[in-house]
Design a protein around this motif. Structure first.
Motif, PDB file in Angstrom:
ATOM      1  N   VAL A 148       1.548  33.535  51.481  1.00 11.63           N
ATOM      2  CA  VAL A 148       1.150  32.543  50.480  1.00 11.63           C
ATOM      3  C   VAL A 148       1.023  31.218  51.214  1.00 11.63           C
ATOM      4  CG1 VAL A 148       1.722  31.374  48.320  1.00 11.63           C
ATOM      5  CG2 VAL A 148       2.353  33.776  48.636  1.00 11.63           C
ATOM      6  N   GLN A 149      -0.220  30.782  51.454  1.00 12.96           N
ATOM      7  CA  GLN A 149      -0.435  29.584  52.245  1.00 12.96           C
ATOM      8  C   GLN A 149      -1.733  28.909  51.835  1.00 12.96           C
ATOM      9  OE1 GLN A 149      -0.773  30.740  56.355  1.00 12.96           O
ATOM     10  NE2 GLN A 149      -2.223  32.382  55.931  1.00 12.96           N
ATOM     11  N   CYS A 150      -1.795  27.607  52.152  1.00 14.62           N
ATOM     12  CA  CYS A 150      -2.966  26.792  51.845  1.00 14.62           C
ATOM     13  C   CYS A 150      -3.562  26.298  53.158  1.00 14.62           C
ATOM     14  CB  CYS A 150      -2.597  25.603  50.951  1.00 14.62           C
ATOM     15  SG  CYS A 150      -4.007  24.563  50.473  1.00 14.62           S
ATOM     16  N   GLU A 151      -4.865  26.056  53.140  1.00 18.03           N
ATOM     17  CA  GLU A 151      -5.551  25.640  54.355  1.00 18.03           C
ATOM     18  C   GLU A 151      -5.219  24.202  54.757  1.00 18.03           C
ATOM     19  OE1 GLU A 151     -10.176  25.229  55.987  1.00 18.03           O
ATOM     20  OE2 GLU A 151      -9.759  25.820  53.912  1.00 18.03           O
ATOM     21  N   LEU A 152      -4.908  23.331  53.802  1.00 16.92           N
ATOM     22  CA  LEU A 152      -4.668  21.925  54.087  1.00 16.92           C
ATOM     23  C   LEU A 152      -3.313  21.727  54.762  1.00 16.92           C
ATOM     24  CD1 LEU A 152      -5.984  20.215  50.838  1.00 16.92           C
ATOM     25  CD2 LEU A 152      -7.167  20.546  53.011  1.00 16.92           C
ATOM     26  N   GLU A 153      -3.276  20.843  55.752  1.00 20.26           N
ATOM     27  CA  GLU A 153      -2.051  20.578  56.479  1.00 20.26           C
ATOM     28  C   GLU A 153      -1.030  19.855  55.598  1.00 20.26           C
ATOM     29  OE1 GLU A 153       0.682  20.603  59.487  1.00 20.26           O
ATOM     30  OE2 GLU A 153      -1.230  21.671  59.344  1.00 20.26           O
ATOM     31  N   GLU A 154      -1.491  18.956  54.726  1.00 24.85           N
ATOM     32  CA  GLU A 154      -0.560  18.234  53.859  1.00 24.85           C
ATOM     33  C   GLU A 154       0.130  19.171  52.877  1.00 24.85           C
ATOM     34  OE1 GLU A 154      -4.132  16.770  50.838  1.00 24.85           O
ATOM     35  OE2 GLU A 154      -3.044  15.319  52.074  1.00 24.85           O
ATOM     36  N   CYS A 155      -0.573  20.204  52.438  1.00 28.00           N
ATOM     37  CA  CYS A 155       0.057  21.189  51.551  1.00 28.00           C
ATOM     38  C   CYS A 155       1.079  22.034  52.302  1.00 28.00           C
ATOM     39  CB  CYS A 155      -1.008  22.068  50.911  1.00 28.00           C
ATOM     40  SG  CYS A 155      -2.158  21.196  49.825  1.00 28.00           S
ATOM     41  N   ARG A 156       0.821  22.305  53.550  1.00 24.95           N
ATOM     42  CA  ARG A 156       1.790  23.065  54.349  1.00 24.95           C
ATOM     43  C   ARG A 156       3.072  22.261  54.560  1.00 24.95           C
ATOM     44  NH1 ARG A 156      -2.121  25.461  59.201  1.00 24.95           N
ATOM     45  NH2 ARG A 156      -3.528  26.677  57.859  1.00 24.95           N
ATOM     46  N   GLN A 157       2.923  20.982  54.852  1.00 25.62           N
ATOM     47  CA  GLN A 157       4.101  20.143  55.024  1.00 25.62           C
ATOM     48  C   GLN A 157       4.887  20.012  53.724  1.00 25.62           C
ATOM     49  OE1 GLN A 157       5.174  19.073  57.911  1.00 25.62           O
ATOM     50  NE2 GLN A 157       3.387  19.866  59.023  1.00 25.62           N
ATOM     51  N   TYR A 158       4.186  19.957  52.597  1.00 24.31           N
ATOM     52  CA  TYR A 158       4.860  19.899  51.305  1.00 24.31           C
ATOM     53  C   TYR A 158       5.693  21.155  51.057  1.00 24.31           C
ATOM     54  CZ  TYR A 158       5.335  20.121  46.201  1.00 24.31           C
ATOM     55  OH  TYR A 158       5.833  20.251  44.924  1.00 24.31           O
ATOM     56  N   GLY A 193      15.627  23.893  49.566  1.00 13.85           N
ATOM     57  CA  GLY A 193      16.094  25.005  48.742  1.00 13.85           C
ATOM     58  C   GLY A 193      15.186  25.343  47.583  1.00 13.85           C
ATOM     59  N   LEU A 194      13.937  24.881  47.620  1.00 14.23           N
ATOM     60  CA  LEU A 194      12.968  25.155  46.546  1.00 14.23           C
ATOM     61  C   LEU A 194      11.799  25.926  47.138  1.00 14.23           C
ATOM     62  CD1 LEU A 194      13.005  21.607  44.896  1.00 14.23           C
ATOM     63  CD2 LEU A 194      14.290  23.623  44.168  1.00 14.23           C
ATOM     64  N   ALA A 195      12.055  27.183  47.505  1.00 17.25           N
ATOM     65  CA  ALA A 195      11.030  27.984  48.175  1.00 17.25           C
ATOM     66  C   ALA A 195       9.881  28.346  47.257  1.00 17.25           C
ATOM     67  CB  ALA A 195      11.652  29.261  48.742  1.00 17.25           C
ATOM     68  N   SER A 196      10.079  28.290  45.943  1.00 17.27           N
ATOM     69  CA  SER A 196       9.011  28.646  45.005  1.00 17.27           C
ATOM     70  C   SER A 196       8.070  27.496  44.690  1.00 17.27           C
ATOM     71  CB  SER A 196       9.632  29.164  43.700  1.00 17.27           C
ATOM     72  OG  SER A 196      10.437  28.162  43.095  1.00 17.27           O
ATOM     73  N   LYS A 197       8.297  26.331  45.278  1.00 15.31           N
ATOM     74  CA  LYS A 197       7.427  25.183  45.045  1.00 15.31           C
ATOM     75  C   LYS A 197       6.163  25.315  45.898  1.00 15.31           C
ATOM     76  CE  LYS A 197       9.538  22.388  42.149  1.00 15.31           C
ATOM     77  NZ  LYS A 197       8.907  21.871  40.927  1.00 15.31           N
ATOM     78  N   HIS A 198       5.000  25.175  45.268  1.00 11.60           N
ATOM     79  CA  HIS A 198       3.726  25.269  45.965  1.00 11.60           C
ATOM     80  C   HIS A 198       2.815  24.141  45.521  1.00 11.60           C
ATOM     81  CE1 HIS A 198       4.695  29.176  47.705  1.00 11.60           C
ATOM     82  NE2 HIS A 198       5.086  29.590  46.504  1.00 11.60           N
ATOM     83  N   CYS A 199       1.748  23.948  46.272  1.00 13.45           N
ATOM     84  CA  CYS A 199       0.791  22.902  45.961  1.00 13.45           C
ATOM     85  C   CYS A 199      -0.061  23.301  44.769  1.00 13.45           C
ATOM     86  CB  CYS A 199      -0.090  22.597  47.183  1.00 13.45           C
ATOM     87  SG  CYS A 199      -1.111  23.998  47.696  1.00 13.45           S
ATOM     88  N   GLU A 200      -0.868  22.363  44.283  1.00 17.57           N
ATOM     89  CA  GLU A 200      -1.690  22.620  43.099  1.00 17.57           C
ATOM     90  C   GLU A 200      -2.787  23.634  43.369  1.00 17.57           C
ATOM     91  OE1 GLU A 200      -4.327  18.573  43.968  1.00 17.57           O
ATOM     92  OE2 GLU A 200      -3.745  19.108  41.935  1.00 17.57           O
ATOM     93  N   HIS A 201      -3.211  23.799  44.622  1.00 18.59           N
ATOM     94  CA  HIS A 201      -4.247  24.790  44.933  1.00 18.59           C
ATOM     95  C   HIS A 201      -3.721  26.212  44.767  1.00 18.59           C
ATOM     96  CE1 HIS A 201      -5.052  21.130  47.431  1.00 18.59           C
ATOM     97  NE2 HIS A 201      -6.210  21.221  46.807  1.00 18.59           N
ATOM     98  N   ILE A 202      -2.495  26.446  45.242  1.00 15.33           N
ATOM     99  CA  ILE A 202      -1.906  27.781  45.097  1.00 15.33           C
ATOM    100  C   ILE A 202      -1.553  28.060  43.637  1.00 15.33           C
ATOM    101  CG2 ILE A 202       0.040  29.237  45.785  1.00 15.33           C
ATOM    102  CD1 ILE A 202       0.081  27.820  48.450  1.00 15.33           C
ATOM    103  N   ARG A 203      -1.051  27.048  42.938  1.00 17.23           N
ATOM    104  CA  ARG A 203      -0.689  27.255  41.524  1.00 17.23           C
ATOM    105  C   ARG A 203      -1.906  27.484  40.642  1.00 17.23           C
ATOM    106  NH1 ARG A 203       2.120  22.371  39.653  1.00 17.23           N
ATOM    107  NH2 ARG A 203       1.450  21.327  41.559  1.00 17.23           N
ATOM    108  N   SER A 204      -3.087  27.044  41.077  1.00 20.71           N
ATOM    109  CA  SER A 204      -4.303  27.259  40.282  1.00 20.71           C
ATOM    110  C   SER A 204      -4.820  28.685  40.382  1.00 20.71           C
ATOM    111  CB  SER A 204      -5.399  26.281  40.728  1.00 20.71           C
ATOM    112  OG  SER A 204      -5.014  24.942  40.510  1.00 20.71           O
ATOM    113  N   LEU A 205      -4.313  29.471  41.348  1.00 17.64           N
ATOM    114  CA  LEU A 205      -4.805  30.842  41.509  1.00 17.64           C
ATOM    115  C   LEU A 205      -4.399  31.755  40.365  1.00 17.64           C
ATOM    116  CD1 LEU A 205      -4.297  31.494  45.328  1.00 17.64           C
ATOM    117  CD2 LEU A 205      -6.374  30.836  44.126  1.00 17.64           C
ATOM    118  N   GLN A 206      -3.362  31.375  39.598  1.00 17.83           N
ATOM    119  CA  GLN A 206      -2.952  32.232  38.485  1.00 17.83           C
ATOM    120  C   GLN A 206      -3.986  32.231  37.365  1.00 17.83           C
ATOM    121  OE1 GLN A 206       0.587  30.749  36.530  1.00 17.83           O
ATOM    122  NE2 GLN A 206       0.111  28.631  37.137  1.00 17.83           N
TER     123      GLN A 206
END
Length: 367
Positions: free
Chosen positions: A259-269, A277-290
């Motif tokens: 589960v990864q995003c192409e943008l570097e800023e999203c990876r750092q986030y 300790g919040l491993a389930s937190k993802h960027c808005e691009h990954i959350r839009s896939l649902q």
């Protein structure tokens, strides 16, 4: 006495400018522009509020070119001090040094003069006896800093009023004073229990208590699945305007999950969220896939089409060979090489994403 020092009972006389404008210039802030009368009163009130309270005078911070940074002038000597705390310490030492000399020269008014019995009557000073009314009246204490600040801030508008024509007497209109900040309505934040002004409540909630951008079924980034085998999708980078789509992978099946995003800023986030300790937190691009429901169709490259493009000088012969080689590699890896993606709001505009083993090579747009 320096212009930045004035007594609590007497106010600095500031008149309207008659050379460059018809407004008011701060006498100790030469770099600032001129102000109208209400703004000038507020500016001077801030000077008084941040001034050093010493005996019966206010020592404001001076910004004149007598020294590079802002500083305070000592009213007892010629020294200048930059920090406020250092100025207060300097005033204690400087006043302690000047106090013995002043006590020797000026006798206390409460101690009557005593005539020595050995001195002659000619040289003896005549004792002064205070009258009952003078002796009974107590000495008025100096005004408190808060009372002096209020009186100075309220009477700046009277001393700094523009010169009026004496030939015609015009009744001045009453000025409506602004509501002080202390009278603004205050609210308490329900999350952090911080007390703040009501006008700043919405900005406080947006800056301090908003966890990213909300993604809902009605408000999300448009996306299209381009490789169902590896779980790769093309997601619009921004919600508004035209933007180049980016690749997002969300593969949660098989032995290896990615589960990864192409943008570097999203990876750092995401890395910061994992360390917190919040491993389930993802960027808005990954959350839009649902909310992704479309799948792009693969476009096969034909050798005849590439040959015609070479003949028309649109494509070089080396590029043609590279495209055919990449198509063979994509077919062997069971991944699409070229798919048509439409993420725009207007009809007829589309984008082609060229892919090789799930990795982006280039992006081209056309009408």
């Amino acid at each position: 006495m320096h212009v930045s020092i004035f007594l609590k009972t007497s106010l600095p006389q500031v008149s309207c400018c008659t050379t460059c404008c018809k407004q008011y210039h701060c006498p100790i802030c030469p770099k600032l522009k001129s102000f109208p009368l209400p703004k000038f009163d507020q500016h001077m009130a801030v000077h008084v509020k941040n001034a050093v309270d010493f005996q019966d005078m206010f020592i404001c911070r001076c910004n004149l070119p007598c020294r590079d940074p802002g500083h305070f002038h000592c009213p007892l000597c010629d020294r200048t001090v930059i920090r406020r705390m250092d100025m207060e310490s300097h005033l204690k030492l400087c006043s302690a040094q000047c106090l013995p000399a002043s006590n020797e020269q000026i006798p206390s008014p409460h101690q009557p003069s005593v005539v020595s019995p050995t001195s002659s009557s000619k040289d003896a000073p005549v004792p002064v006896v205070a009258s009952p009314s003078t002796a009974a009246s107590p000495v008025s204490p100096p005004p408190s800093p808060k009372a002096a600040l209020a009186s100075i801030a309220s009477s700046f508008s009277l001393t700094s009023s523009p010169p009026q024509d004496t030939s015609t007497q015009v009744t001045p209109e009453p000025q409506h004073s602004k509501t002080p900040k202390a009278q603004y309505k205050q609210v308490k934040c329900p999350v952090c229990s911080l007390t703040l002004y009501q006008k700043n409540f919405q900005k406080h909630m947006k800056r301090k208590h908003t966890e990213g951008k909300e993604i809902t079924a009605q408000d999300h980034l448009k996306s299209v699945c381009v490789d169902a085998t590896n779980g790769i999708s093309a997601v619009k980078r921004n919600k508004h305007g035209s933007s180049v789509p980016i690749h997002v992978q969300s593969k949660t099946w098989g032995h290896v999950h990615k589960v990864q995003c192409e943008l570097e800023e999203c990876r750092q986030y995401h890395l910061l969220a994992v360390r917190s300790g919040l491993a389930s937190k993802h960027c808005e691009h990954i959350r839009s896939l649902q909310y992704c429901t479309d799948t792009a169709q693969e476009e096969c490259l034909k050798e005849e089409t590439l040959t015609a493009m070479v003949q028309q000088n649109i494509l070089e012969e080396a590029k043609k060979v590279a495209c055919l080689k990449r198509q063979s590699q994509a077919q062997a890896s069971h991944v699409p090489l070229c798919v048509q993606v439409n993420l725009q709001d207007t009809q007829g505009r589309f984008s082609f994403l060229f892919m090789n083993q799930g990795c982006t090579i280039t992006v081209a747009s056309a009408d």
